[in-house]
Write a protein that holds these residues in place. Sequence first.
Motif, PDB file in Angstrom:
ATOM      1  N   THR A  27     -42.188  43.290  71.685  1.00 13.32           N
ATOM      2  CA  THR A  27     -42.901  43.153  70.410  1.00 13.32           C
ATOM      3  C   THR A  27     -44.402  43.054  70.669  1.00 13.32           C
ATOM      4  OG1 THR A  27     -41.013  42.110  69.334  1.00 13.32           O
ATOM      5  CG2 THR A  27     -43.165  41.711  68.346  1.00 13.32           C
ATOM      6  N   GLU A  28     -44.776  42.337  71.735  1.00 15.25           N
ATOM      7  CA  GLU A  28     -46.190  42.206  72.093  1.00 15.25           C
ATOM      8  C   GLU A  28     -46.795  43.564  72.446  1.00 15.25           C
ATOM      9  OE1 GLU A  28     -49.429  40.175  71.910  1.00 15.25           O
ATOM     10  OE2 GLU A  28     -47.661  38.892  72.057  1.00 15.25           O
ATOM     11  N   ILE A  29     -46.015  44.436  73.068  1.00 17.24           N
ATOM     12  CA  ILE A  29     -46.503  45.786  73.382  1.00 17.24           C
ATOM     13  C   ILE A  29     -46.711  46.584  72.099  1.00 17.24           C
ATOM     14  CG2 ILE A  29     -45.843  48.014  74.415  1.00 17.24           C
ATOM     15  CD1 ILE A  29     -44.653  46.494  76.734  1.00 17.24           C
ATOM     16  N   GLY A  30     -45.877  46.329  71.084  1.00 17.89           N
ATOM     17  CA  GLY A  30     -46.025  47.028  69.816  1.00 17.89           C
ATOM     18  C   GLY A  30     -44.745  47.617  69.253  1.00 17.89           C
ATOM     19  N   LEU A  31     -43.626  47.429  69.953  1.00 22.60           N
ATOM     20  CA  LEU A  31     -42.357  47.897  69.414  1.00 22.60           C
ATOM     21  C   LEU A  31     -41.900  46.941  68.326  1.00 22.60           C
ATOM     22  CD1 LEU A  31     -42.441  49.180  72.390  1.00 22.60           C
ATOM     23  CD2 LEU A  31     -39.998  49.410  72.083  1.00 22.60           C
ATOM     24  N   PHE A  98     -45.422  53.383  78.190  1.00 20.60           N
ATOM     25  CA  PHE A  98     -45.892  53.317  76.812  1.00 20.60           C
ATOM     26  C   PHE A  98     -47.352  53.735  76.757  1.00 20.60           C
ATOM     27  CE2 PHE A  98     -42.542  50.091  77.048  1.00 20.60           C
ATOM     28  CZ  PHE A  98     -41.725  50.507  76.016  1.00 20.60           C
ATOM     29  N   THR A  99     -47.723  54.487  75.744  1.00 17.80           N
ATOM     30  CA  THR A  99     -49.119  54.810  75.486  1.00 17.80           C
ATOM     31  C   THR A  99     -49.634  53.790  74.480  1.00 17.80           C
ATOM     32  OG1 THR A  99     -48.736  57.159  75.868  1.00 17.80           O
ATOM     33  CG2 THR A  99     -50.721  56.579  74.635  1.00 17.80           C
ATOM     34  N   VAL A 100     -50.763  53.175  74.810  1.00 17.53           N
ATOM     35  CA  VAL A 100     -51.354  52.143  73.957  1.00 17.53           C
ATOM     36  C   VAL A 100     -52.788  52.517  73.629  1.00 17.53           C
ATOM     37  CG1 VAL A 100     -49.855  50.348  74.916  1.00 17.53           C
ATOM     38  CG2 VAL A 100     -52.118  50.728  75.922  1.00 17.53           C
ATOM     39  N   SER A 101     -53.375  51.858  72.662  1.00 12.79           N
ATOM     40  CA  SER A 101     -54.741  52.191  72.259  1.00 12.79           C
ATOM     41  C   SER A 101     -55.789  51.521  73.140  1.00 12.79           C
ATOM     42  CB  SER A 101     -54.975  51.814  70.793  1.00 12.79           C
ATOM     43  OG  SER A 101     -54.780  50.425  70.609  1.00 12.79           O
ATOM     44  N   ASP A 102     -55.477  50.350  73.743  1.00 18.99           N
ATOM     45  CA  ASP A 102     -56.492  49.629  74.515  1.00 18.99           C
ATOM     46  C   ASP A 102     -55.822  48.767  75.591  1.00 18.99           C
ATOM     47  OD1 ASP A 102     -58.565  48.026  75.493  1.00 18.99           O
ATOM     48  OD2 ASP A 102     -59.403  47.629  73.506  1.00 18.99           O
ATOM     49  N   ILE A 103     -55.782  49.285  76.814  1.00 21.27           N
ATOM     50  CA  ILE A 103     -55.166  48.553  77.933  1.00 21.27           C
ATOM     51  C   ILE A 103     -55.856  47.219  78.176  1.00 21.27           C
ATOM     52  CG2 ILE A 103     -55.051  48.534  80.471  1.00 21.27           C
ATOM     53  CD1 ILE A 103     -53.944  51.247  80.459  1.00 21.27           C
ATOM     54  N   ASP A 104     -57.183  47.222  78.168  1.00 19.42           N
ATOM     55  CA  ASP A 104     -57.933  46.007  78.488  1.00 19.42           C
ATOM     56  C   ASP A 104     -57.644  44.876  77.502  1.00 19.42           C
ATOM     57  OD1 ASP A 104     -59.125  47.212  80.720  1.00 19.42           O
ATOM     58  OD2 ASP A 104     -60.705  48.083  79.478  1.00 19.42           O
ATOM     59  N   GLU A 105     -57.353  45.209  76.265  1.00 20.75           N
ATOM     60  CA  GLU A 105     -57.024  44.201  75.266  1.00 20.75           C
ATOM     61  C   GLU A 105     -55.570  43.755  75.418  1.00 20.75           C
ATOM     62  OE1 GLU A 105     -55.214  42.583  71.832  1.00 20.75           O
ATOM     63  OE2 GLU A 105     -54.808  44.650  72.426  1.00 20.75           O
ATOM     64  N   LEU A 106     -54.681  44.698  75.771  1.00 18.37           N
ATOM     65  CA  LEU A 106     -53.255  44.398  75.843  1.00 18.37           C
ATOM     66  C   LEU A 106     -52.867  43.563  77.064  1.00 18.37           C
ATOM     67  CD1 LEU A 106     -50.360  44.801  74.746  1.00 18.37           C
ATOM     68  CD2 LEU A 106     -50.266  46.906  76.125  1.00 18.37           C
ATOM     69  N   LEU A 107     -53.426  43.856  78.226  1.00 22.62           N
ATOM     70  CA  LEU A 107     -52.990  43.187  79.456  1.00 22.62           C
ATOM     71  C   LEU A 107     -53.052  41.660  79.393  1.00 22.62           C
ATOM     72  CD1 LEU A 107     -54.194  45.561  82.312  1.00 22.62           C
ATOM     73  CD2 LEU A 107     -51.880  45.219  81.430  1.00 22.62           C
ATOM     74  N   PRO A 108     -54.128  41.059  78.914  1.00 22.00           N
ATOM     75  CA  PRO A 108     -54.134  39.588  78.837  1.00 22.00           C
ATOM     76  C   PRO A 108     -53.038  39.032  77.919  1.00 22.00           C
ATOM     77  CG  PRO A 108     -56.361  40.444  78.603  1.00 22.00           C
ATOM     78  CD  PRO A 108     -55.436  41.624  78.565  1.00 22.00           C
ATOM     79  N   ARG A 109     -52.710  39.746  76.849  1.00 21.13           N
ATOM     80  CA  ARG A 109     -51.632  39.294  75.959  1.00 21.13           C
ATOM     81  C   ARG A 109     -50.289  39.363  76.666  1.00 21.13           C
ATOM     82  NH1 ARG A 109     -50.597  42.207  71.421  1.00 21.13           N
ATOM     83  NH2 ARG A 109     -51.863  44.007  71.940  1.00 21.13           N
ATOM     84  N   LEU A 110     -50.065  40.427  77.463  1.00 23.85           N
ATOM     85  CA  LEU A 110     -48.807  40.553  78.190  1.00 23.85           C
ATOM     86  C   LEU A 110     -48.711  39.530  79.318  1.00 23.85           C
ATOM     87  CD1 LEU A 110     -48.378  44.427  78.370  1.00 23.85           C
ATOM     88  CD2 LEU A 110     -47.370  42.809  76.740  1.00 23.85           C
ATOM     89  N   GLN A 111     -49.843  39.178  79.917  1.00 27.19           N
ATOM     90  CA  GLN A 111     -49.847  38.173  80.982  1.00 27.19           C
ATOM     91  C   GLN A 111     -49.401  36.814  80.442  1.00 27.19           C
ATOM     92  OE1 GLN A 111     -53.840  38.939  82.368  1.00 27.19           O
ATOM     93  NE2 GLN A 111     -53.099  40.213  84.051  1.00 27.19           N
ATOM     94  N   LYS A 112     -49.651  36.547  79.173  1.00 26.02           N
ATOM     95  CA  LYS A 112     -49.176  35.306  78.546  1.00 26.02           C
ATOM     96  C   LYS A 112     -47.654  35.288  78.450  1.00 26.02           C
ATOM     97  CE  LYS A 112     -53.363  34.501  75.890  1.00 26.02           C
ATOM     98  NZ  LYS A 112     -53.982  34.496  74.563  1.00 26.02           N
ATOM     99  N   HIS A 113     -47.037  36.465  78.558  1.00 26.00           N
ATOM    100  CA  HIS A 113     -45.574  36.584  78.548  1.00 26.00           C
ATOM    101  C   HIS A 113     -45.035  36.716  79.971  1.00 26.00           C
ATOM    102  CE1 HIS A 113     -44.835  37.166  74.183  1.00 26.00           C
ATOM    103  NE2 HIS A 113     -46.085  37.571  74.199  1.00 26.00           N
ATOM    104  N   GLY A 114     -45.886  36.464  80.962  1.00 29.08           N
ATOM    105  CA  GLY A 114     -45.442  36.488  82.351  1.00 29.08           C
ATOM    106  C   GLY A 114     -45.645  37.811  83.077  1.00 29.08           C
TER     107      GLY A 114
END
Length: 150
Positions: A27-31, A98-114
């Motif tokens: 869900t955090e990735i965007g699915l 997955f293709t995303v709009s902004d890797i730099d914004e997404l990575l810190p959010r995913l790191q919060k999920h481990g």
Amino acid sequence: MEQNQLIRMDNMGIVVASLDNAISFFTEIGLKLEGRATIEGEWAGKVTGLGNQHVEVAMMVTPDGHSRLEISQFLAPVTISDHREAPVNSLGYLRVMFTVSDIDELLPRLQKHGATLVGEVVQYEDVYKLCYIRGSEGLLIGVAQELHKK
């Protein structure tokens, strides 16, 4: 006689230890969670070859509605193999990208999920910025951002 024609790829399946953690991560990735169900009984085991089984399944869908990820947590029979720590060059399931709009914004959010970065975030010419991460459950996930020349 007409030859069989491929219509579409329906989904990719991943087995996890915690369905809730995987749903949260993807869900955090965007699915989006399209549905969740329990599948059990001998009929299901006839498809998988596992006999009588009890599985919790979540179907996740991409925002465009064209791609799906089926996430399964087997309650019975218990899982007997674990490929989550396999390196990138292993045979069999490797990763989902997955293709995303902004890797730099997404990575810190995913790191919060481990999630942890496997190597580095790299740029391929002026086409993509991409990386591999170990996400929820140690799953290997590819993330790419399309770059547009200005």
